[in-house]
Design an enzyme around this catalytic site. Structure first.
Site, short mmCIF file in Angstrom:
data_model
loop_
_atom_site.label_atom_id
_atom_site.label_comp_id
_atom_site.label_asym_id
_atom_site.label_seq_id
_atom_site.Cartn_x
_atom_site.Cartn_y
_atom_site.Cartn_z
N LEU A 1 0.85 -1.20 0.00
CA LEU A 1 0.00 0.00 0.00
C LEU A 1 0.88 1.25 0.00
CD1 LEU A 1 -2.83 -0.93 2.50
CD2 LEU A 1 -2.52 -1.54 0.09
N ASN B 1 4.84 -7.58 6.35
CA ASN B 1 5.75 -6.95 7.33
C ASN B 1 5.09 -5.85 8.14
OD1 ASN B 1 5.41 -5.19 5.20
ND2 ASN B 1 7.48 -4.39 5.27
N GLU B 2 3.74 -5.84 8.18
CA GLU B 2 3.02 -4.70 8.78
C GLU B 2 3.51 -4.35 10.18
OE1 GLU B 2 1.74 -6.85 6.83
OE2 GLU B 2 0.47 -5.81 5.39
N GLY C 1 1.19 -5.24 1.15
CA GLY C 1 0.10 -5.30 0.17
C GLY C 1 0.51 -5.99 -1.12
C1 LIG Z 1 -6.52 -3.21 16.40
C2 LIG Z 1 -6.41 -3.09 14.91
C3 LIG Z 1 -7.01 -4.19 14.20
C4 LIG Z 1 -6.97 -4.31 12.87
C5 LIG Z 1 -6.22 -3.40 11.99
C6 LIG Z 1 -7.08 -2.67 11.07
C7 LIG Z 1 -6.58 -1.94 10.16
C8 LIG Z 1 -5.14 -1.98 9.88
C9 LIG Z 1 -4.59 -0.70 9.52
C10 LIG Z 1 -3.67 -0.62 8.66
C11 LIG Z 1 -3.20 -1.77 7.86
C12 LIG Z 1 -2.67 -1.25 6.59
C13 LIG Z 1 -1.94 -2.28 5.84
C14 LIG Z 1 -0.87 -1.92 5.11
C15 LIG Z 1 -0.14 -2.86 4.30
C16 LIG Z 1 0.93 -2.22 3.48
O1 LIG Z 1 1.09 -2.59 2.35
S1 LIG Z 1 1.86 -0.97 4.15
C17 LIG Z 1 3.20 -0.72 3.04
C18 LIG Z 1 4.34 -1.61 3.41
N1 LIG Z 1 5.37 -1.52 2.44
C19 LIG Z 1 6.66 -1.58 2.74
O2 LIG Z 1 7.02 -1.72 3.88
C20 LIG Z 1 7.64 -1.47 1.60
C21 LIG Z 1 8.51 -0.31 1.74
N2 LIG Z 1 9.41 -0.19 0.61
C22 LIG Z 1 10.52 -0.94 0.50
O3 LIG Z 1 10.84 -1.77 1.31
C23 LIG Z 1 11.38 -0.65 -0.71
O4 LIG Z 1 10.93 0.54 -1.29
C24 LIG Z 1 11.32 -1.76 -1.78
C25 LIG Z 1 12.06 -3.02 -1.27
C26 LIG Z 1 9.90 -2.13 -2.16
C27 LIG Z 1 12.06 -1.27 -3.06
O5 LIG Z 1 13.32 -0.81 -2.72
P1 LIG Z 1 14.09 0.17 -3.73
O6 LIG Z 1 13.97 -0.32 -5.10
O7 LIG Z 1 15.46 0.36 -3.16
O8 LIG Z 1 13.27 1.52 -3.70
P2 LIG Z 1 13.28 2.64 -2.56
O9 LIG Z 1 13.17 2.05 -1.22
O10 LIG Z 1 14.45 3.53 -2.81
O11 LIG Z 1 11.92 3.41 -2.87
C28 LIG Z 1 11.77 4.26 -4.00
C29 LIG Z 1 10.78 5.35 -3.64
O12 LIG Z 1 9.53 4.76 -3.36
C30 LIG Z 1 9.09 5.13 -2.06
N3 LIG Z 1 8.33 4.02 -1.47
C31 LIG Z 1 8.72 2.77 -1.31
N4 LIG Z 1 7.74 2.02 -0.80
C32 LIG Z 1 6.69 2.83 -0.63
C33 LIG Z 1 5.36 2.64 -0.14
N5 LIG Z 1 4.90 1.44 0.26
N6 LIG Z 1 4.53 3.68 -0.12
C34 LIG Z 1 4.94 4.90 -0.54
N7 LIG Z 1 6.21 5.15 -1.01
C35 LIG Z 1 7.05 4.11 -1.06
C36 LIG Z 1 10.38 5.41 -1.30
O13 LIG Z 1 10.14 6.24 -0.21
C37 LIG Z 1 11.19 6.10 -2.38
O14 LIG Z 1 10.65 7.40 -2.50
P3 LIG Z 1 11.58 8.66 -2.83
O15 LIG Z 1 12.21 8.35 -4.16
O16 LIG Z 1 12.59 8.74 -1.73
O17 LIG Z 1 10.65 9.82 -2.86
#
Ligand SMILES: CC/C=C\C/C=C\C/C=C\CC/C=C/CC(=O)SCCNC(=O)CCNC(=O)[C@H](O)C(C)(C)COP(=O)(O)OP(=O)(O)OC[C@H]1O[C@@H](n2cnc3c(N)ncnc32)[C@H](O)[C@@H]1OP(=O)(O)O
Length: 325
Positions: A131, A198-199, A176
């Site tokens: 997400l 990994n949430e 996601g």
């Molecule tokens: C009591 C409660 C009960 C129930 C709960 C109810 C509700 C729950 C509430 C919430 C749940 C919500 C669920 C969410 C699920 C998700 O999917 S959260 C997102 C998790 N994603 C990640 O952790 C991935 C993060 N990214 C990375 O690890 C790396 O980017 C990746 C390995 C994918 C790629 O690496 P690389 O090629 O080196 O790229 P960069 O890291 O350099 O990234 C490039 C640019 O992209 C931006 N970016 C990366 N990921 C995201 C993202 N997910 N969202 C937005 N932006 C992202 C990153 O910042 C870089 O941006 P920049 O160029 O610096 O501007």
């Protein structure tokens, strides 16, 4: 007295046997009855969100999905569609990408020629970063509602698709991204990438339906350990644990292997396959249909918590810091 009791027991037994055999009998006898049976089981179209009209006319078609965020092609010969996520740099799932995916899945659902679907990414290193965190960080009320509802609908459409699905995971697939692949029936991944839910590492909680999707792939014990620690698996580890089904040398190999997986269904009756899949997935799908609003409200109140916003902020800072190095 005894004969009467015997008669009652016999009759009850007969009714029970007939009841149990009815579906099988119907399937053998009549195709239309089979379809009626499916409807009776409430596991076909009612489980999907309102369907958009057919995406576009069938030709091989680059079936464009309006926006360029999702590319859709159909191999006319095999009936296998390929849906490619195309939101550089990392296919983070924002509202527009989710809308594109939903439109593609719903269009395929209505396309009688579709025999299967491969989900992949145009990025050379990332399947999907999950997400888009910017949709949850300091969110705008209307947009975040639409965002979450669209994610629910994407999950319903993909997890509950009547056509067989494969994820050709040609890059990293956290959170996601992993969820999308878990909705597919088969996962083929390229080497040296990572995948997992990994949430907890972000200080957020994977919703129930994220978890149940993972539980469809790996044993409860493994899922509990992985989910609570927010563990990301390497391609090899994911294969070992059953989170993915096959490893491919590169994207082309992943696509070829996906096509091979899908081709086996040419020999299986499509309705028998579809009903088996939807029966297996019925309770999770039904739960979502019945709890969409509750799930939305939980999400909205959860992301509204200052502590959750703080966690997201810190996580974003970490991503940016990594970029700066
Ligand atoms: C009591 C409660 C009960 C129930 C709960 C109810 C509700 C729950 C509430 C919430 C749940 C919500 C669920 C969410 C699920 C998700 O999917 S959260 C997102 C998790 N994603 C990640 O952790 C991935 C993060 N990214 C990375 O690890 C790396 O980017 C990746 C390995 C994918 C790629 O690496 P690389 O090629 O080196 O790229 P960069 O890291 O350099 O990234 C490039 C640019 O992209 C931006 N970016 C990366 N990921 C995201 C993202 N997910 N969202 C937005 N932006 C992202 C990153 O910042 C870089 O941006 P920049 O160029 O610096 O501007």
């Amino acid at each position: 007295m005894l004969p009467t009791m015997m008669f009652v027991i016999d009759t009850a037994g007969l009714v029970l046997r007939l009841f149990l055999l009815l579906p099988i009998y119907r399937i053998k006898v009549n195709f239309l009855d089979f379809v009626r049976y499916a409807k009776m089981m409430n596991i076909t179209r009612q489980l999907r969100p309102s369907l958009a009209k057919a995406l576009m006319p069938t030709a091989m078609r680059a079936m464009s999905a309006d926006s360029k965020l999702v590319e859709l092609t159909m191999n006319e010969k095999t009936g296998i569609a390929t849906v490619t996520m195309n939101r550089p740099p990392v296919n983070s799932l924002n509202l527009e990408l989710l809308q594109g995916l939903l439109k593609a899945f719903e269009g395929l659902e209505d396309d009688r020629k579709c025999r299967g679907m491969i989900l992949t990414s145009s990025s050379p290193t990332v399947f999907s970063a999950g997400l888009d965190i910017m949709e949850m960080y300091k969110p705008k009320p209307d947009r975040v509602k639409e965002f979450w509802t669209t994610l629910q609908d994407v999950w319903l459409a993909l997890y509950g698709s009547s056509f067989p699905t494969v994820a050709a995971i040609n890059g990293h697939s956290p959170a996601g991204g992993c969820l999308l692949s878990l909705c597919c029936e088969y996962r083929i991944m390229c080497p040296n990438y990572s995948i997992g839910l990994n949430e907890t590492k972000l200080g957020i909680v994977a919703p129930k339906w994220f978890m149940s999707s993972m539980l469809g792939a790996i044993p409860y014990r493994e899922a509990e350990l992985a989910l609570t620690s927010g563990r990301m698996f390497s391609t090899d580890e994911a294969l070992k644990i059953g989170l993915i089904d096959e490893v491919a040398s590169d994207k082309a190999d992943a696509i070829a292997k996906s096509e091979k997986f899908l081709s086996q269904f040419a020999k299986i009756h499509p309705i028998a396959r579809k009903l088996t899949k939807l029966n297996l997935r019925h309770s999770a799908l039904e739960w979502m249909q019945e709890n969409k609003e509750l799930d939305l409200n939980i999400f909205i109140s959860f992301v509204g918590q200052p502590i959750v916003q703080k966690s997201l902020e810190k996580y974003l800072e970490g991503l940016k810091a990594k970029q700066a190095k």
